[in-house]
Design a protein around this motif. Sequence first.
Motif, short mmCIF file in Angstrom:
data_model
loop_
_atom_site.label_atom_id
_atom_site.label_comp_id
_atom_site.label_asym_id
_atom_site.label_seq_id
_atom_site.Cartn_x
_atom_site.Cartn_y
_atom_site.Cartn_z
N ASP A 96 117.37 17.82 -9.28
CA ASP A 96 118.72 18.37 -9.46
C ASP A 96 119.75 17.48 -8.77
N LYS A 97 119.37 16.97 -7.59
CA LYS A 97 120.26 16.08 -6.86
C LYS A 97 120.47 14.77 -7.64
N MET A 98 119.37 14.25 -8.20
CA MET A 98 119.46 13.01 -8.96
C MET A 98 120.36 13.17 -10.18
N VAL A 99 120.26 14.34 -10.83
CA VAL A 99 121.08 14.59 -12.02
C VAL A 99 122.55 14.73 -11.66
N LYS A 100 122.83 15.29 -10.48
CA LYS A 100 124.21 15.61 -10.13
C LYS A 100 124.93 14.54 -9.31
N THR A 101 124.16 13.59 -8.75
CA THR A 101 124.80 12.62 -7.86
C THR A 101 124.69 11.19 -8.39
N ASP A 102 125.56 10.36 -7.88
CA ASP A 102 125.57 8.94 -8.20
C ASP A 102 124.61 8.22 -7.26
N ALA A 103 123.68 7.44 -7.81
CA ALA A 103 122.63 6.83 -7.01
C ALA A 103 123.18 5.83 -6.00
N LEU A 104 124.23 5.11 -6.34
CA LEU A 104 124.75 4.06 -5.45
C LEU A 104 125.50 4.64 -4.25
N THR A 105 126.38 5.60 -4.49
CA THR A 105 127.25 6.12 -3.42
C THR A 105 126.79 7.45 -2.84
N TYR A 135 128.90 13.00 -5.84
CA TYR A 135 128.70 13.64 -7.14
C TYR A 135 129.11 12.69 -8.25
N ASN A 136 128.48 12.84 -9.42
CA ASN A 136 128.78 11.93 -10.52
C ASN A 136 129.86 12.49 -11.46
N HIS A 137 130.15 11.73 -12.50
CA HIS A 137 131.21 12.05 -13.46
C HIS A 137 130.98 13.43 -14.10
N MET A 138 129.74 13.68 -14.56
CA MET A 138 129.44 14.94 -15.25
C MET A 138 129.62 16.14 -14.31
N THR A 139 129.10 16.01 -13.08
CA THR A 139 129.21 17.11 -12.12
C THR A 139 130.67 17.36 -11.75
N PHE A 140 131.45 16.30 -11.65
CA PHE A 140 132.87 16.46 -11.35
C PHE A 140 133.54 17.35 -12.39
N ILE A 158 135.87 7.83 2.18
CA ILE A 158 136.46 9.00 1.51
C ILE A 158 135.74 10.27 1.95
N ARG A 159 134.40 10.21 1.95
CA ARG A 159 133.61 11.38 2.33
C ARG A 159 133.89 11.80 3.77
N SER A 160 134.14 10.83 4.65
CA SER A 160 134.37 11.15 6.07
C SER A 160 135.63 11.96 6.28
N LYS A 161 136.55 11.91 5.33
CA LYS A 161 137.81 12.66 5.45
C LYS A 161 137.76 14.02 4.73
N ALA A 162 136.65 14.28 4.05
CA ALA A 162 136.52 15.53 3.30
C ALA A 162 135.89 16.60 4.19
N ASN A 163 136.33 17.85 4.01
CA ASN A 163 135.67 18.95 4.71
C ASN A 163 134.73 19.67 3.75
N SER A 164 134.13 20.76 4.22
CA SER A 164 133.10 21.44 3.43
C SER A 164 133.63 22.05 2.14
N ASN A 165 134.94 22.28 2.05
CA ASN A 165 135.51 22.88 0.84
C ASN A 165 136.12 21.86 -0.12
N ASP A 166 136.06 20.58 0.27
CA ASP A 166 136.55 19.52 -0.61
C ASP A 166 135.40 19.00 -1.48
N PHE A 167 135.75 18.42 -2.59
CA PHE A 167 134.75 17.91 -3.54
C PHE A 167 135.06 16.45 -3.84
N VAL A 168 134.06 15.57 -3.59
CA VAL A 168 134.26 14.13 -3.78
C VAL A 168 133.24 13.63 -4.79
N ALA A 169 133.70 12.84 -5.76
CA ALA A 169 132.81 12.32 -6.79
C ALA A 169 133.16 10.87 -7.10
N ARG A 170 132.16 10.13 -7.55
CA ARG A 170 132.44 8.82 -8.13
C ARG A 170 132.69 9.07 -9.61
N TYR A 171 133.94 8.89 -10.00
CA TYR A 171 134.32 9.24 -11.36
C TYR A 171 133.81 8.22 -12.36
#
Length: 369
Positions: free
Chosen positions: A198-207, A210-215, A266-279
């Motif tokens: 599930d993690k592999m499907v939802k995340t970008d392997a390099l960074t 979250y990936n484009h689809m999950t975003f 970018i991730r270091s500035k996000a809190n638990s309610n923020d969402f960061v993705a590689r678009y």
Amino acid sequence: MDYESLDYNRYRWNRMLLTGFWAILIISLFLEGLYLTITEMPAGSFIPKFIVKPTILQLTALLFAETALKVLKGKYQDYILILTSALLAYILVYIHDSVNFLLLALFMPVIVSIFYFQPRKLVFALGNTLLSVYVMYLANEFMHREISLVGLTTITVMFSAFSLVAWGIIMRGRELMSNLKSYYESNQQLLVKTIWMDKMVKTDALTDLYNHMTFHEYFEKLIEQHEQHNLPLQLALIDIDNFKQINDTYGHRAGDSVLREVAEMIRSKANSNDFVARYGGEEFAMLFTDKSKADALSVVEQIRQKISEKPHDALGGKPVTVSIGFGEYTLGDGKERFFTQVDTALYKAKSSGKNKTVVAIESLESQLA
């Protein structure tokens, strides 16, 4: 398996067994009191022999077990409980030597040992039972007189045969426990694999963002929540400036290193309610769900500033810059229109000098002017 949980269960079961032993003491006192009302023996003789003496002996055994349960740990508690059951049974049988069927009470340690599903504890329990029988036979004149050697041998064989049944129960229980453990471990492995997939499907392997689809899945849900509850929602699109030039000059491995480091900043500035993705490519998306527009914009500016000041080893110590489009969702905009507004702001940031943040509504107003 959770061994701390197993130790806790061991103590809980031993506590229940010991509570049961206290219940045996209370029940025996109750029955002796009933028998006192119908016996022809004088109360002056009955009470000391059948009530006071056995009660003191049983209390001593139970207090010993209570102390041991608090002081000793692990398997030693089990052996103490088996020994205590043997002492209680021996006291009852010895005091009531004329009641033949009470001899069966000496089998109680074997019954208690079944709780632990361990053959060596069954052997220990059987040893306690047979020792009680032989000591009773030698020390109690009435039993020595009433039970012949053949009878003693028969009792030994019977207790041993019953213990074989107990051994079968223990083996069956161990088999079930083994099957349960295998089932538990296989389910646990499957769960880990499912989570990993599930993690592999939802995340970008390099960074590892979250990936484009999950975003887009998450973005749609947040739009729905905003429309229903008017919750705050801001979007920032972050694009690394001159990234093609970085790849052409320093190579794709250097470009990948820059992507990973920018993603981490970018991730270091996000809190638990923020969402960061590689678009996609060198572009990142960041959704804010619990901030005012001013606070979210402040975070975006901190990210831009931090990235512009960070030297990259892969680039010979040079920093990179990012252009950012930022906007706040307005009720009724819809996903596509809102995203287009922010994307347009990003385009303006890149086309007007780069390394800057352009707010979507300002961009739209400038277009209308």
